[in-house]
Design a protein around this motif. Sequence first.
Motif, PDB file in Angstrom:
ATOM      1  N   ASN A 278       0.737  -1.281   0.059  1.00  0.00           N
ATOM      2  CA  ASN A 278       0.127   0.045  -0.151  1.00  0.00           C
ATOM      3  C   ASN A 278       0.591   1.208   0.156  1.00  0.00           C
ATOM      4  O   ASN A 278       0.399   2.368  -0.315  1.00  0.00           O
ATOM      5  CB  ASN A 278      -0.697   0.198   1.213  1.00  0.00           C
ATOM      6  N   GLN A 279       2.170   1.361   0.368  1.00  0.00           N
ATOM      7  CA  GLN A 279       3.046   2.520   0.406  1.00  0.00           C
ATOM      8  C   GLN A 279       3.511   2.710  -1.103  1.00  0.00           C
ATOM      9  O   GLN A 279       4.539   2.335  -1.450  1.00  0.00           O
ATOM     10  CB  GLN A 279       4.151   2.289   1.205  1.00  0.00           C
ATOM     11  N   THR A 280       2.526   3.561  -1.624  1.00  0.00           N
ATOM     12  CA  THR A 280       2.887   3.966  -2.928  1.00  0.00           C
ATOM     13  C   THR A 280       3.390   5.378  -3.063  1.00  0.00           C
ATOM     14  O   THR A 280       3.158   6.263  -2.018  1.00  0.00           O
ATOM     15  CB  THR A 280       1.777   3.752  -4.057  1.00  0.00           C
ATOM     16  N   TYR A 281       3.839   5.991  -4.261  1.00  0.00           N
ATOM     17  CA  TYR A 281       4.441   7.468  -4.175  1.00  0.00           C
ATOM     18  C   TYR A 281       3.026   8.295  -4.108  1.00  0.00           C
ATOM     19  O   TYR A 281       3.260   9.088  -3.370  1.00  0.00           O
ATOM     20  CB  TYR A 281       4.731   7.494  -5.719  1.00  0.00           C
ATOM     21  N   ASP A 282       1.891   7.795  -4.968  1.00  0.00           N
ATOM     22  CA  ASP A 282       0.771   8.659  -4.710  1.00  0.00           C
ATOM     23  C   ASP A 282       0.189   8.624  -3.145  1.00  0.00           C
ATOM     24  O   ASP A 282      -0.289   9.980  -2.831  1.00  0.00           O
ATOM     25  CB  ASP A 282      -0.184   8.346  -5.595  1.00  0.00           C
ATOM     26  N   PHE A 283       0.243   7.580  -2.456  1.00  0.00           N
ATOM     27  CA  PHE A 283      -0.230   7.319  -1.221  1.00  0.00           C
ATOM     28  C   PHE A 283       0.634   8.475  -0.263  1.00  0.00           C
ATOM     29  O   PHE A 283       0.047   9.315   0.512  1.00  0.00           O
ATOM     30  CB  PHE A 283      -0.245   5.999  -0.776  1.00  0.00           C
ATOM     31  N   VAL A 284       1.886   8.463  -0.585  1.00  0.00           N
ATOM     32  CA  VAL A 284       2.711   9.201   0.374  1.00  0.00           C
ATOM     33  C   VAL A 284       2.435  10.723   0.307  1.00  0.00           C
ATOM     34  O   VAL A 284       2.408  11.594   1.001  1.00  0.00           O
ATOM     35  CB  VAL A 284       4.179   8.714   0.219  1.00  0.00           C
ATOM     36  N   LYS A 285       2.227  11.065  -1.163  1.00  0.00           N
ATOM     37  CA  LYS A 285       1.919  12.622  -1.522  1.00  0.00           C
ATOM     38  C   LYS A 285       0.735  12.918  -0.790  1.00  0.00           C
ATOM     39  O   LYS A 285       0.507  14.049  -0.236  1.00  0.00           O
ATOM     40  CB  LYS A 285       1.984  12.617  -2.841  1.00  0.00           C
ATOM     41  N   ARG A 286      -0.366  12.144  -0.778  1.00  0.00           N
ATOM     42  CA  ARG A 286      -1.680  12.524  -0.321  1.00  0.00           C
ATOM     43  C   ARG A 286      -1.696  12.509   1.581  1.00  0.00           C
ATOM     44  O   ARG A 286      -2.185  13.638   1.898  1.00  0.00           O
ATOM     45  CB  ARG A 286      -2.688  11.367  -0.588  1.00  0.00           C
ATOM     46  N   MET A 287      -0.687  11.539   2.168  1.00  0.00           N
ATOM     47  CA  MET A 287      -0.587  11.719   3.388  1.00  0.00           C
ATOM     48  C   MET A 287       0.227  12.871   3.775  1.00  0.00           C
ATOM     49  O   MET A 287      -0.228  13.599   5.080  1.00  0.00           O
ATOM     50  CB  MET A 287       0.082  10.512   3.992  1.00  0.00           C
ATOM     51  N   ARG A 288       1.237  13.287   3.080  1.00  0.00           N
ATOM     52  CA  ARG A 288       1.902  14.281   3.583  1.00  0.00           C
ATOM     53  C   ARG A 288       1.054  15.803   3.267  1.00  0.00           C
ATOM     54  O   ARG A 288       1.169  16.563   3.979  1.00  0.00           O
ATOM     55  CB  ARG A 288       3.120  14.491   2.695  1.00  0.00           C
ATOM     56  N   GLU A 289       0.105  15.755   2.185  1.00  0.00           N
ATOM     57  CA  GLU A 289      -0.693  16.955   1.978  1.00  0.00           C
ATOM     58  C   GLU A 289      -1.587  16.956   3.323  1.00  0.00           C
ATOM     59  O   GLU A 289      -2.051  18.224   3.770  1.00  0.00           O
ATOM     60  CB  GLU A 289      -1.325  16.763   0.882  1.00  0.00           C
ATOM     61  N   GLU A 290      -2.113  15.965   3.481  1.00  0.00           N
ATOM     62  CA  GLU A 290      -3.282  15.986   4.530  1.00  0.00           C
ATOM     63  C   GLU A 290      -2.457  16.209   5.957  1.00  0.00           C
ATOM     64  O   GLU A 290      -3.107  17.154   6.612  1.00  0.00           O
ATOM     65  CB  GLU A 290      -4.095  14.352   4.801  1.00  0.00           C
ATOM     66  N   TYR A 291      -1.438  15.831   6.504  1.00  0.00           N
ATOM     67  CA  TYR A 291      -1.149  15.851   7.900  1.00  0.00           C
ATOM     68  C   TYR A 291       0.050  17.202   7.916  1.00  0.00           C
ATOM     69  O   TYR A 291       0.149  17.603   8.962  1.00  0.00           O
ATOM     70  CB  TYR A 291      -0.020  14.603   8.238  1.00  0.00           C
ATOM     71  N   LYS A 292       0.313  17.707   6.834  1.00  0.00           N
ATOM     72  CA  LYS A 292       0.843  19.250   6.972  1.00  0.00           C
ATOM     73  C   LYS A 292       0.001  20.169   7.384  1.00  0.00           C
ATOM     74  O   LYS A 292       0.563  21.125   7.921  1.00  0.00           O
ATOM     75  CB  LYS A 292       1.577  19.576   5.646  1.00  0.00           C
ATOM     76  N   LYS A 293      -1.343  20.071   7.493  1.00  0.00           N
ATOM     77  CA  LYS A 293      -2.188  20.844   7.904  1.00  0.00           C
ATOM     78  C   LYS A 293      -1.788  21.051   9.601  1.00  0.00           C
ATOM     79  O   LYS A 293      -2.307  22.217  10.142  1.00  0.00           O
ATOM     80  CB  LYS A 293      -3.604  20.603   7.640  1.00  0.00           C
ATOM     81  N   LEU A 294      -1.577  20.111  10.332  1.00  0.00           N
ATOM     82  CA  LEU A 294      -1.168  20.053  11.571  1.00  0.00           C
ATOM     83  C   LEU A 294      -2.541  20.651  12.618  1.00  0.00           C
ATOM     84  O   LEU A 294      -2.358  21.460  13.229  1.00  0.00           O
ATOM     85  CB  LEU A 294      -0.256  20.998  12.015  1.00  0.00           C
TER      86      LEU A 294
ATOM     87  N   PHE B 148       5.656  -1.185  -8.384  1.00  0.00           N
ATOM     88  CA  PHE B 148       6.712  -2.010  -8.697  1.00  0.00           C
ATOM     89  C   PHE B 148       7.008  -2.182 -10.072  1.00  0.00           C
ATOM     90  O   PHE B 148       7.932  -2.329 -10.529  1.00  0.00           O
ATOM     91  CB  PHE B 148       6.363  -3.499  -8.101  1.00  0.00           C
ATOM     92  N   ASN B 149       5.904  -2.290 -11.066  1.00  0.00           N
ATOM     93  CA  ASN B 149       6.246  -2.374 -12.407  1.00  0.00           C
ATOM     94  C   ASN B 149       6.016  -1.072 -13.111  1.00  0.00           C
ATOM     95  O   ASN B 149       5.664  -1.098 -14.296  1.00  0.00           O
ATOM     96  CB  ASN B 149       5.067  -3.431 -12.906  1.00  0.00           C
ATOM     97  N   ASN B 150       5.881  -0.144 -12.325  1.00  0.00           N
ATOM     98  CA  ASN B 150       5.581   1.316 -13.108  1.00  0.00           C
ATOM     99  C   ASN B 150       7.066   1.846 -13.574  1.00  0.00           C
ATOM    100  O   ASN B 150       7.967   2.052 -12.703  1.00  0.00           O
ATOM    101  CB  ASN B 150       4.944   2.362 -12.238  1.00  0.00           C
ATOM    102  N   PRO B 151       7.461   2.066 -14.764  1.00  0.00           N
ATOM    103  CA  PRO B 151       8.507   2.217 -15.358  1.00  0.00           C
ATOM    104  C   PRO B 151       9.148   3.851 -14.873  1.00  0.00           C
ATOM    105  O   PRO B 151      10.323   3.882 -14.789  1.00  0.00           O
ATOM    106  CB  PRO B 151       8.349   2.329 -16.826  1.00  0.00           C
ATOM    107  N   ASN B 152       8.352   4.526 -14.267  1.00  0.00           N
ATOM    108  CA  ASN B 152       8.573   5.731 -13.685  1.00  0.00           C
ATOM    109  C   ASN B 152       9.313   5.628 -12.260  1.00  0.00           C
ATOM    110  O   ASN B 152      10.009   6.442 -11.966  1.00  0.00           O
ATOM    111  CB  ASN B 152       7.384   6.750 -13.500  1.00  0.00           C
TER     112      ASN B 152
END
Length: 280
Positions: free
Chosen positions: A49-65, A168-172
């Motif tokens: 579940n820890q994907t690039y998009d997931f991490v970006k969403r979590m950082r956006e949500e929690y930076k609101k503090l 895992f299989n995303n060439p980016n």
Amino acid sequence: MQTDADKLASKEEFAVPENNAFGKSFRDYEADGERKDIVEQHYKLSHINQTYDFVKRMREEYKKLDKAEMGIWECCELHNEVVDDSDPDLDEPQIQHLLQSAEAIRKDYPEEDWLHLTALIHDLGKILVLPKFGGLPQWAVVGDTFPVGCAFDDSNVHHKYFKENPDFNNPNYNTKNGVYSEGCGLDNVLMSWGHDDYMYMVAKENGTTLPSAGSFIIRYHSFYPLHKHGAYTQLMNEEDKENMKWLKIFNKSKVLVDVEEVKPYYESLIAKYFPAKLNW
């Protein structure tokens, strides 16, 4: 007389002890025991579940503090409500874990008070599992961390489960450097979301005066593929390499600490390096 800096220099090749006070290996993910299956299931969910998009969403949500307003020691006490499913050998109240780490560092480096405080607060981000802070699943809070946006190194514990991760299989994202450039610096790398990155964010946004090495330890203390196995070093810059010397002296201790006895000392450090109340 040997200074703390001298002691640090002599410990650049410091290795974390393999055994705890009971003669059992720290972070032994293969040892038989009732927690083995829980720990492995934890990493399976994390790695899927820890994907690039997931991490970006979590950082956006929690930076609101915007979850709470409280002081550091108040958070330490709240921490006793936290259970960490990722750690195969942690069997005491969480505040003991915090103080054991802090007191071990204090004994070895008595003059580096910022390091004592860093050890105390390094795991406070685990409050993310509590309902007030989002009630995130364990796999999104605790456990070894790793970069997202580049290939998952083989040194990651239970690496096999990454094959089910969409990246895992995303060439980016599945080349050695992925979306990053060599030597870009870890500040520019997205790490799997969890308590490390959250506490780093809380400290930074609330204006801590801890030195950069303290922030580095908070953010990367669970990055075991790097500081235990030497993976992902191509992404580090010179400041990262310097700060790694401090991260490598972090240790675990199983000596019980009298909380009330040491509380005034740590409250004085909190007042020195943090505001009375922080946004979380």
